[in-house]
Scaffold this motif. Structure first.
Motif, PDB file in Angstrom:
ATOM      1  N   ALA A  38      93.270 -36.877 -50.494  1.00 53.85           N
ATOM      2  CA  ALA A  38      92.711 -35.773 -50.101  1.00 53.85           C
ATOM      3  C   ALA A  38      91.645 -35.988 -48.922  1.00 53.85           C
ATOM      4  CB  ALA A  38      91.767 -34.953 -51.311  1.00 53.85           C
ATOM      5  N   GLY A  39      91.659 -37.211 -48.318  1.00 60.40           N
ATOM      6  CA  GLY A  39      90.963 -37.402 -47.328  1.00 60.40           C
ATOM      7  C   GLY A  39      89.486 -37.764 -47.503  1.00 60.40           C
ATOM      8  N   ARG A  40      89.065 -37.904 -48.796  1.00 61.50           N
ATOM      9  CA  ARG A  40      87.731 -38.313 -48.983  1.00 61.50           C
ATOM     10  C   ARG A  40      87.746 -39.773 -48.689  1.00 61.50           C
ATOM     11  NH1 ARG A  40      88.313 -34.087 -52.524  1.00 61.50           N
ATOM     12  NH2 ARG A  40      89.486 -35.262 -54.223  1.00 61.50           N
ATOM     13  N   GLY A  41      86.852 -40.153 -47.559  1.00 61.03           N
ATOM     14  CA  GLY A  41      86.862 -41.550 -46.903  1.00 61.03           C
ATOM     15  C   GLY A  41      86.673 -41.392 -45.565  1.00 61.03           C
ATOM     16  N   THR A  42      87.183 -42.498 -45.157  1.00 64.60           N
ATOM     17  CA  THR A  42      87.559 -42.555 -43.533  1.00 64.60           C
ATOM     18  C   THR A  42      89.009 -42.287 -43.159  1.00 64.60           C
ATOM     19  OG1 THR A  42      85.487 -43.998 -43.327  1.00 64.60           O
ATOM     20  CG2 THR A  42      87.378 -43.988 -41.303  1.00 64.60           C
ATOM     21  N   VAL A  43      89.316 -41.397 -42.459  1.00 62.03           N
ATOM     22  CA  VAL A  43      90.618 -41.005 -42.179  1.00 62.03           C
ATOM     23  C   VAL A  43      91.045 -41.595 -40.798  1.00 62.03           C
ATOM     24  CG1 VAL A  43      92.307 -39.305 -42.055  1.00 62.03           C
ATOM     25  CG2 VAL A  43      90.773 -39.126 -43.804  1.00 62.03           C
ATOM     26  N   ILE A  44      91.837 -42.225 -40.473  1.00 60.63           N
ATOM     27  CA  ILE A  44      92.170 -42.850 -39.264  1.00 60.63           C
ATOM     28  C   ILE A  44      93.406 -42.243 -38.711  1.00 60.63           C
ATOM     29  CG2 ILE A  44      92.331 -44.854 -37.694  1.00 60.63           C
ATOM     30  CD1 ILE A  44      90.795 -46.481 -39.746  1.00 60.63           C
ATOM     31  N   ILE A  61      93.707 -44.478 -44.615  1.00 58.46           N
ATOM     32  CA  ILE A  61      92.608 -43.905 -45.090  1.00 58.46           C
ATOM     33  C   ILE A  61      92.051 -45.134 -45.856  1.00 58.46           C
ATOM     34  CG2 ILE A  61      91.759 -42.400 -46.835  1.00 58.46           C
ATOM     35  CD1 ILE A  61      94.327 -40.684 -46.209  1.00 58.46           C
ATOM     36  N   LEU A  62      90.523 -45.304 -45.367  1.00 56.44           N
ATOM     37  CA  LEU A  62      89.947 -46.285 -46.113  1.00 56.44           C
ATOM     38  C   LEU A  62      89.016 -45.393 -47.349  1.00 56.44           C
ATOM     39  CD1 LEU A  62      88.455 -48.312 -42.996  1.00 56.44           C
ATOM     40  CD2 LEU A  62      90.565 -48.545 -44.362  1.00 56.44           C
ATOM     41  N   ALA A  63      89.006 -45.812 -48.381  1.00 54.05           N
ATOM     42  CA  ALA A  63      88.511 -44.606 -49.587  1.00 54.05           C
ATOM     43  C   ALA A  63      87.817 -45.500 -50.388  1.00 54.05           C
ATOM     44  CB  ALA A  63      89.427 -43.863 -49.896  1.00 54.05           C
ATOM     45  N   ASP A  64      87.029 -45.066 -51.260  1.00 51.55           N
ATOM     46  CA  ASP A  64      86.241 -45.920 -52.316  1.00 51.55           C
ATOM     47  C   ASP A  64      87.208 -46.028 -53.568  1.00 51.55           C
ATOM     48  OD1 ASP A  64      84.253 -46.805 -54.385  1.00 51.55           O
ATOM     49  OD2 ASP A  64      82.624 -45.381 -53.499  1.00 51.55           O
ATOM     50  N   GLY A  65      87.143 -47.548 -53.910  1.00 52.32           N
ATOM     51  CA  GLY A  65      88.162 -47.745 -54.980  1.00 52.32           C
ATOM     52  C   GLY A  65      87.501 -47.397 -56.340  1.00 52.32           C
TER      53      GLY A  65
END
Lengths: 57, 263, 263, 57
Positions: free
Chosen positions: C256-262, C241-245
């Motif tokens: 919770a999957g907010r961001g890009t889920v691979i 998961i790439l998400a906003d830090g």
């Protein structure tokens, strides 16, 4: 300072001069404990920590 | 088990110390300073050192957020990892840690310094403290698995904040709980000098009573160092050696008793 | 087990990440960068960055002794210990280590970059490399005893020298040997952006095939990041998961999957 | 340069120009291997490492 500050150790009133600043150490006239002015607004007094052997650093 | 304290001066021969450890390996905990690197970095970054004089006349450098950042960079970053690198280059399984990591060295924040300002007395609090306890299980876990802990400041206060502490106090706290068979302190001097200005005035050996007398007669940093050694000798007497960290083989020299032997 | 990569930008909300870890603890290994602190320190110390262009047209910043010292101070000293402090303040048993400590991350020195100088071609060697292996027993020893390793560069080359390496490569190397159930990468962006200039262009989910395509279409840092993710997905597929830090609760958002889920 | 340098791969003589500098890459005329000038005094040639994918950093 609306309310009159009281000593956290013996509850007696503590009379501060107008020039009191934060971190200042004041002595309670009734129980002569050393008190630290933690903040002015709101006014917070706390018993000053016991000084331990002081080596200098 | 050896506790090896390495002074923070630029003249310390870390390669020679690493050669000696690699040459005659033994379970060891290393504690090191980095004051030379800290002072250089503080100058280059323009971070001023605020010195306050206590009501009883002692000078102290205040440990502020800014000086703590410099300490993290100089001690925990630069010097700690260069020492680990020097040891790893000789296949000593070094692992560099501060007292903050895994709460290895727990400490109590100093209560603050009473400072005169005009006719007022102010309590100046800062980020310094005294070591109180060691995370022995973590140190043992690492040592039993063949690692050599290389420790430095900061230590960890009650709320998990990074605070500074004196390396001699840290060495004493480590010995109190690890009961080392030998404590070696490598300095930028040939040992304990009866006359600090005369390098030839090394005292070859001292009894516990001698150390007490010298503590009373000394002042400043030396007094503090002897105070910590007295603490070591009172609680768990062991062999303490103050030796020159600048020679070709500082640790080998210390092991051979070249310097000041306190026993 | 979670591998959590924390970007090196100044906008990352480390307190929020620490709250999330403390709030829902799980065995985790953290890898973090510190490029913002490194660049600031290099500027303040006047340490120049030497950029060379390879014969094939790629620009690289040479890792020299001077830039390695800055890296040790910024990554291993300042940022690593401040992250450990932030976690310890919330009773997460963090332990800060570099790849050099206990040879946690072993790497191979890069062979050097071919650079044109006049009509000559020079081979410019530097202190950078690729991670090749992880000291899994040491990591497991720490994690089984309740510690959360907080890792950063440098890593350790074959002769025990400190070398730099890319954090995405390190994350992939960690996953290869630790087989994490989830890999979270916290960036200074809401996730993977189809148009890097448009924060609204977050791709919510990507399949392994998507990642491959995007790698071919991307250039520079993004291409490198996707290349590392492809390496992860090829060898041991897991949830990445790439998400906003920078949000209030970056790790909770990512969980919770907010961001890009691979996946 | 008193002795004539030889290629570490195929032992053939390697002809260097006077302007050769350390770190320079030269090609062996006989086996066309890429050689790295490791030092000039003494002259040391070594097979240049294989270039791997180069990402830029």
């Amino acid at each position: 300072m609306s309310t009159v500050p009281v000593c956290p150790v013996c509850d007696a009133e503590v009379h501060l001069q107008g020039t009191t600043i934060v971190s200042e150490l004041v002595v309670c006239d009734s129980c002569s404990c050393m008190l630290e002015v933690r903040s002015l607004d709101p006014l917070q007094l706390a018993e000053a920590p016991q000084e331990q052997e002081d080596w200098g650093e | 088990m050896l506790i090896l304290k390495i002074g923070g001066g630029a003249g310390i021969n870390i390669e020679g110390i690493a050669d000696d450890l690699a040459g005659a390996p033994e379970p060891a905990v290393i504690v090191h300073g980095a004051n030379a690197w800290r002072d250089d970095l503080a100058d280059r970054l323009g971070v001023a050192r605020e010195v306050v004089t206590s009501v009883r006349g002692y000078d102290s450098v205040l440990a502020t957020e800014a000086t703590m950042d410099v300490m993290l960079m100089a001690y925990a970053g630069l010097r700690n990892k260069r020492i680990v690198e020097t040891l790893q280059r000789r296949n000593v399984a070094a692992i560099g840690l501060t007292g903050l990591d895994g709460r290895l060295i727990r400490g109590k924040r100093n209560p603050g310094i009473q400072v005169r300002q005009g006719e007022k007395i102010l309590l100046r609090r800062d980020l310094s403290g005294k070591p109180q306890g060691i995370n022995v299980p973590l140190l043992k876990l690492l040592m039993e698995n063949g690692y050599t802990p290389v420790l430095t400041v900061p230590i960890c206060d009650e709320q998990g904040f990074a605070i500074s502490a004196d390396n001699d106090d840290i060495t004493a706290a480590l010995h109190r709980e690890l009961r080392a068979s030998m404590v070696v302190s490598l300095l930028e001097a040939p040992g304990f000098l009866s006359d600090p200005a005369d390098p030839g005035s090394v005292i070859a050996s001292m009894s516990r009573a001698d150390v007490k007398q010298w503590e009373e007669r000394s002042t400043g940093r030396i007094k503090r160092k002897l105070h910590a050694i007295n603490g070591i000798m009172e609680e768990h007497p062991t062999r303490v050696i103050l030796a020159d960290g600048r020679t070709a083989h500082p640790l080998a020299d210390a092991r051979a008793g070249r310097g000041t032997v306190i026993a």
